[in-house]
Design a protein around this motif. Structure first.
Motif, short mmCIF file in Angstrom:
data_model
loop_
_atom_site.label_atom_id
_atom_site.label_comp_id
_atom_site.label_asym_id
_atom_site.label_seq_id
_atom_site.Cartn_x
_atom_site.Cartn_y
_atom_site.Cartn_z
N ILE A 138 0.84 -1.20 0.00
CA ILE A 138 0.00 0.00 0.00
C ILE A 138 0.87 1.25 0.00
N ALA A 139 1.89 1.25 0.87
CA ALA A 139 2.76 2.42 1.01
C ALA A 139 3.55 2.68 -0.27
N LEU A 140 4.02 1.61 -0.91
CA LEU A 140 4.82 1.75 -2.13
C LEU A 140 3.97 2.33 -3.26
N GLU A 141 2.77 1.82 -3.41
CA GLU A 141 1.87 2.35 -4.46
C GLU A 141 1.54 3.81 -4.20
N HIS A 142 1.33 4.14 -2.92
CA HIS A 142 1.03 5.53 -2.56
C HIS A 142 2.22 6.44 -2.86
N ALA A 143 3.43 6.00 -2.51
CA ALA A 143 4.63 6.82 -2.72
C ALA A 143 4.88 7.05 -4.20
N ILE A 144 4.68 6.02 -5.02
CA ILE A 144 4.89 6.17 -6.47
C ILE A 144 3.85 7.11 -7.06
N ALA A 145 2.61 6.98 -6.61
CA ALA A 145 1.53 7.82 -7.15
C ALA A 145 1.74 9.29 -6.82
N ARG A 146 2.41 9.57 -5.70
CA ARG A 146 2.57 10.96 -5.25
C ARG A 146 3.87 11.61 -5.71
N LEU A 147 4.67 10.90 -6.48
CA LEU A 147 5.94 11.49 -6.93
C LEU A 147 5.68 12.73 -7.79
N PRO A 148 6.41 13.82 -7.55
CA PRO A 148 6.24 15.04 -8.35
C PRO A 148 6.95 14.90 -9.70
N ILE A 149 6.40 14.04 -10.55
CA ILE A 149 7.04 13.74 -11.84
C ILE A 149 6.81 14.89 -12.81
N PRO A 150 7.88 15.50 -13.34
CA PRO A 150 7.69 16.64 -14.25
C PRO A 150 7.01 16.24 -15.56
N LYS A 151 7.32 15.04 -16.06
CA LYS A 151 6.69 14.58 -17.30
C LYS A 151 6.68 13.05 -17.29
N VAL A 152 5.48 12.48 -17.37
CA VAL A 152 5.33 11.02 -17.31
C VAL A 152 5.58 10.43 -18.70
N MET A 153 6.24 9.26 -18.73
CA MET A 153 6.41 8.54 -19.99
C MET A 153 5.79 7.16 -19.85
N GLN A 154 5.31 6.62 -20.95
CA GLN A 154 4.72 5.29 -20.96
C GLN A 154 5.65 4.34 -21.70
N TYR A 155 5.82 3.14 -21.14
CA TYR A 155 6.71 2.17 -21.78
C TYR A 155 6.17 0.76 -21.59
N GLN A 156 6.60 -0.15 -22.46
CA GLN A 156 6.15 -1.53 -22.39
C GLN A 156 6.96 -2.33 -21.39
N LEU A 157 6.31 -3.30 -20.78
CA LEU A 157 7.00 -4.22 -19.88
C LEU A 157 7.63 -5.35 -20.69
N ALA A 158 8.36 -6.20 -19.97
CA ALA A 158 9.12 -7.26 -20.64
C ALA A 158 8.21 -8.25 -21.38
N ASP A 159 6.95 -8.38 -20.95
CA ASP A 159 6.07 -9.35 -21.61
C ASP A 159 5.63 -8.89 -23.00
N GLY A 160 5.91 -7.63 -23.33
CA GLY A 160 5.58 -7.13 -24.66
C GLY A 160 4.14 -6.73 -24.84
N TRP A 161 3.31 -6.96 -23.83
CA TRP A 161 1.88 -6.63 -23.94
C TRP A 161 1.48 -5.50 -22.99
N SER A 162 1.94 -5.60 -21.78
CA SER A 162 1.54 -4.62 -20.76
C SER A 162 2.39 -3.36 -20.86
N SER A 163 1.85 -2.27 -20.37
CA SER A 163 2.61 -1.03 -20.32
C SER A 163 2.30 -0.30 -19.03
N VAL A 164 3.24 0.51 -18.57
CA VAL A 164 3.05 1.30 -17.36
C VAL A 164 3.53 2.72 -17.63
N SER A 165 3.13 3.62 -16.76
CA SER A 165 3.54 5.02 -16.86
C SER A 165 4.38 5.39 -15.65
N PHE A 166 5.53 5.98 -15.92
CA PHE A 166 6.42 6.40 -14.83
C PHE A 166 7.36 7.45 -15.40
#
Length: 712
Positions: A138-166
Motif C-alpha cells: 500500500i505504502a509503495l503504491e502511494h509513494a509512487i503515485a505521489r511522486l512530483p514527476i515533471p513529465k510522465v512517460m509510458q513504456y512496455q513491460l518485458a512481456d511485450g503486452w503490458s505497459s506502465v507510466s512512470f
C-alpha cells in the motif's frame, strides 16, 4: 515487539537531473508517512533518503513486521433507527453492521450512549495490525503515485503486452526487511535483493545486497556508486574547493548548478581544464553562462572575482590517466566559447541606436503594440517620474534642481535603448543576458555611464532578494519600466489569476514597492500610477483603482513576511503614506504598541472614529473653550494643548516613534472623558463642541498611523 530496518529501492533509467532531489525526498517521505499511518513504524523510526541518477531509495529504521492491534469504536445508528418497538435490530442497523465487517452475532456487545441530544448504538472491537508485506505494498503504491514527476512517460513491460507510466523505465525493485525480502510488486517488477552499480566501474554486477543496513556501503564498495544525494553533493563541493585552492582560485558559487551536477553523476571526479586566454576578451557573463548552462562546468574566478581561463568539470568516471577526459571536455567547450566571441564581435558592428527602428517589428502585446511603442511609453513615464522628484518636498539625491535636467536626459536616452539588446545575436542565444549585454555595448560606444548602467539595471529587482538599481537613472528607469507593464496590462484587463501570472505582475509590483521603500523616495504611489496612464492614450482604460489595491496587497504581504503583525501593517497602510516612510512608521507603531497605555488609547481611538462617523454633517476640529462645561472635557482639551505640539514637532522632523510616545500622556484624560462626559448632549452647541474636541483628538492621534487598527 521486535523491529528491523527496511530498505526500498527503485532502479530506473537516468532520471531528470533537475527533478532528482525532489523525487528522492518525496519517495522516501511518502513511504515512511504511509507506513506510519498503518502502524508499522515506531517513535524511533528514522528515514534516510537516497537518490542517484538511476535510483530512488529509502532506508527506514525500526519497522515492525506487523502493526499493533488497535481498538476501534464504531458509531452505528441512533437507537430510534436501529431498534424496533420490541428492541430487535432493524434492517438499517444490520446494514450498518455489515458495512463495518460485523453481523447480528455482535448485537449483545452493542452499547447505548448519549450522543448529542439523542442516544446512539456503538460497537467496540479490536482490529488486528496489518502485516508488513500488504502494508508496504500500500505504502509503495502511494509513494509512487505521489511522486512530483515533471513529465510522465509510458513504456512496455518485458512481456511485450503490458505497459506502465512512470518518470523513466524501471528495471529493478528491492525491498528488504533486515535481511529478508518483502514480497511486494511495483511497475511490473517483483521485489528482490539485487541492484546495479556504476555502468562502467562497478566491481560486481549485479550487486547482491546482504541486508537493509549494508545498502550504501555495498553500493559504494562493490558498485562504485555514492547512493546518497547529500553525500555526493558534499563530496563534489569538497573536490571543487580542493582543486580550485590548488590553483589559488575560487569556483563559481551556484547552488542550482551544484545540485544539477550532483544529479548527473554517481561517482564524482573533479578535473581541471582550461581554454585559450583570447576568449577572455568576451564579457565574462557570456563565458560563464555558456559553460554553466550548456556544459555544466564550474568556471574559476581569481581573488578579484574575474573569470580566468581555467575551469573544473565533474566527471562520472575515474580513469588512471584522465588526460583524454580533460582533452575531450576542452575540445567540447571551445566551439561554445568561439560562438560567444563571434556573437560579441558581430553585435558591436552596429550601434544600439541603429537598432531602435527594429523594435517596431517586435510585438510586445497584441493590444499594446510593439517594443518600440513601449519604449516611447517608458520614456514618457520616466520623464513624469523625474518631474515628480524635482517637485518632491524631500530632495532626492541632489540639492540643485538643475541636476534633474541631466537625470532626465539620461533616463530619456536609456529608455529608448533599454530593449535594443533584445535584437542582438548574443541575447538571442542567451536571453538571460538581456540588459547585461546592453550595458557592454553602450560602454563600447562611449555612452554616458549613467545610461549604460540604467540599461542593465532597469530590470532590477529581477527576483526576490535581488539588488536594487545602483544609480538614479537606473532607479527611475526601473520604476518607469515596471509601471508601464503594470498600468498597461491592468488597463486591458490582463490581471493575474490564482497561481497564473504570465507577465510576472506580482514581481513587478513588488519591485515598485521595494524601490520606493528601500530607496526612501518621497513619491506618492497613487500619483505615480496616475501619471503613467496618459502615456497609453486611448489604448487602455484607467486602471488606477484596482492596480493600487493590487500593489497595496503586495506591500502588505511583503511587510508581514518581514515579521510585522497584521494589525501593525494595517495601521500604517490605512493612511496610504509615502512608501519611503513606511519602515519608520512601522517601527514607531511597534514601539507604541508595547506601551502600557497603547491598548486603552487604541480602543478609545476606535470609539472616537465610530462616534465621528455617526455624527451628522461635517465635524470641524475646533473647540470653543467657553463651552467646556465638564471638568473632564476641559482636562482633555488642556492635555491636548500640552501634548499635541510635541507630537506634531516630532512628526514633522520624521521622528515617528517620539510622536507616538508623546500621545501616551493622553490615556488618563481620554479615559476620564469617556467615563464622565456625555458626547451626544441634548444641547446642540455642547454636542457640536464635544464632537469638535473628539475630532481634534482623532487628528492628533492618527498622523503616524490609524491607531484604531491596533484595538483588539
Amino acid at each position: 515487539m521486535t523491529t528491523k530496518n527496511l530498505l526500498v529501492e527503485l532502479f530506473v533509467e537516468e532520471l531528470p537531473p533537475k527533478a532528482l532531489k525532489k523525487l528522492g525526498e518525496s519517495f522516501a517521505h511518502a513511504l515512511v508517512e504511509s507506513l506510519k499511518g498503518l502502524g508499522l513504524t515506531t517513535d524511533h523510526s528514522v528515514v534516510t533518503t537516497y537518490a542517484s541518477p538511476r535510483r530512488l531509495a529509502a532506508h527506514i529504521s525500526s519497522v515492525l513486521a506487523q502493526g499493533s492491534d488497535k481498538p476501534v469504536n464504531h458509531k452505528l445508528v441512533p437507537v430510534s433507527v436501529g431498534l424496533d418497538a420490541q428492541g430487535g435490530p432493524t434492517q438499517a442497523l444490520l446494514k450498518k453492521l455489515a458495512s463495518v465487517g460485523a453481523d447480528a452475532s455482535v448485537l449483545p456487545q452493542l452499547e447505548r450512549r448519549v450522543d448529542g441530544k439523542s442516544e446512539a448504538l456503538f460497537w467496540s472491537t479490536t482490529v488486528r495490525g496489518i502485516h508488513l508485506a500488504p502494508g508496504l505494498q500500500i505504502a509503495l503504491e502511494h509513494a509512487i503515485a505521489r511522486l512530483p514527476i515533471p513529465k510522465v512517460m509510458q513504456y512496455q513491460l518485458a512481456d511485450g503486452w503490458s505497459s506502465v507510466s512512470f518518470v523513466r523505465p524501471a528495471h529493478g525493485l528491492v525491498a528488504l526487511h533486515g535481511a529478508d525480502v518483502v514480497p511486494v510488486t511495483a511497475l511490473g517488477l517483483t521485489a528482490g535483493r539485487e541492484t546495479r552499480g556504476h555502468r562502467f566501474e562497478a566491481k560486481v554486477d549485479p550487486v547482491v545486497l546482504q541486508d537493509a543496513d549494508h545498502y550504501a556501503r555495498q553500493l559504494e564498495e562493490q558498485g562504485a556508486v555514492i547512493a546518497s544525494f547529500a553525500a555526493r553533493h558534499a563530496e563534489i563541493s569538497r573536490q571543487l574547493q580542493h582543486a580550485a585552492a590548488l590553483q589559488g582560485l575560487t569556483p563559481i558559487d551556484d547552488a542550482a548548478l551544484l545540485d544539477e551536477v550532483t544529479a548527473l553523476v554517481e561517482r564524482p571526479n573533479v578535473l581541471l581544464c582550461q581554454f585559450e586566454r583570447e576568449f577572455l576578451d568576451v564579457p565574462q557573463e557570456c563565458l560563464i553562462l555558456t559553460m554553466k548552462a550548456n556544459q555544466k562546468y564550474f568556471p574559476l574566478l581569481d581573488a578579484a572575482g574575474k573569470l580566468t581561463h581555467k575551469f573544473l568539470i565533474v566527471s562520472n568516471i575515474r580513469p588512471e590517466d584522465p588526460s583524454r577526459v580533460i582533452e575531450g571536455n576542452e575540445r567540447v567547450v571551445r566551439p561554445r566559447l568561439a560562438d560567444a566571441k563571434f556573437f560579441f564581435d558581430q553585435d558591436r558592428k552596429k550601434t544600439l541606436a541603429s537598432r531602435v527602428p527594429g523594435l517596431d517589428k517586435v510585438v510586445y502585446h497584441g493590444k499594446l503594440g510593439t517594443q518600440g511603442e513601449r519604449a516611447l511609453r517608458v520614456r514618457a513615464i520616466g520623464h513624469a517620474i523625474v518631474n515628480q522628484l524635482r517637485l518632491a518636498t524631500v530632495p532626492y539625491g541632489v540639492d540643485e534642481k538643475d541636476h534633474f535636467d541631466v537625470l532626465d536626459s539620461k533616463v530619456q536616452e536609456a529608455a529608448l535603448l533599454a530593449k535594443t539588446d533584445l535584437l542582438t545575436d548574443m541575447v538571442g542565444e542567451f536571453p538571460e543576458l538581456q540588459g547585461t549585454m546592453g550595458r557592454y555595448y553602450a560602454r563600447h560606444e562611449g555612452l554616458r555611464d549613467g545610461v549604460a548602467i540604467a540599461i542593465e539595471e532597469h530590470y532590477k529587482p529581477r527576483f526576490a532578494g535581488d539588488t536594487l538599481p545602483s544609480n538614479h537613472s537606473g532607479t527611475v528607469l526601473a520604476l518607469a519600466d515596471k509601471l508601464e507593464t503594470l498600468v498597461g496590462l491592468f488597463g486591458i484587463g490582463q490581471l493575474p489569476t490564482g497561481d497564473k501570472d504570465p507577465f510576472a505582475l506580482r514581481r513587478h509590483a513588488l519591485g515598485v514597492v521595494r524601490i520606493l521603500v528601500e530607496k526612501n523616495m518621497a513619491l506618492d504611489l497613487a500619483e505615480l500610477v496616475r501619471s503613467a496612464v496618459p502615456a497609453f492614450g486611448e489604448l487602455i482604460s484607467d486602471p488606477s483603482e484596482p492596480l493600487l489595491i493590487f500593489i497595496d496587497e503586495r506591500l502588505a504581504s511583503m511587510l508581514r513576511e518581514q515579521g510585522y503583525s497584521v494589525q501593525e501593517v494595517d495601521a500604517v497602510l490605512a493612511l496610504r503614506p509615502i512608501l519611503g516612510d513606511v519602515p519608520g512608521r512601522l517601527a514607531a507603531v511597534r514601539t507604541f504598541a508595547a506601551l502600557a497605555e497603547a491598548p486603552s488609547l487604541a480602543a478609545a481611538n476606535k470609539r472616537v472614529g465610530n462616534i465621528l462617523k455617526k455624527a451628522e454633517g461635517v465635524v470641524e476640529a475646533k473647540v470653543d473653550t467657553a463651552l467646556l462645561k465638564e471638568p473632564a472635557e476641559a482636562a482633555l482639551h488642556e492635555a491636548l494643548g500640552q501634548v499635541r505640539p510635541h507630537a506634531d514637532a516630532a512628526f514633522e522632523r520624521g521622528d515617528y516613534t517620539a510622536s507616538l510616545k508623546a500621545l501616551a500622556a493622553l490615556k488618563t484624560p481620554v479615559d476620564t472623558f469617556f467615563d464622565k462626559v456625555m458626547v451626544n448632549a441634548e444641547d446642540p452647541a455642547l454636542r457640536a463642541n464635544r464632537l469638535g474636541l473628539l475630532s481634534t483628538l482623532h487628528a492628533a492621534m492618527n498622523r503616524v498611523a490609524d491607531l484604531s487598527k491596533l484595538a483588539t
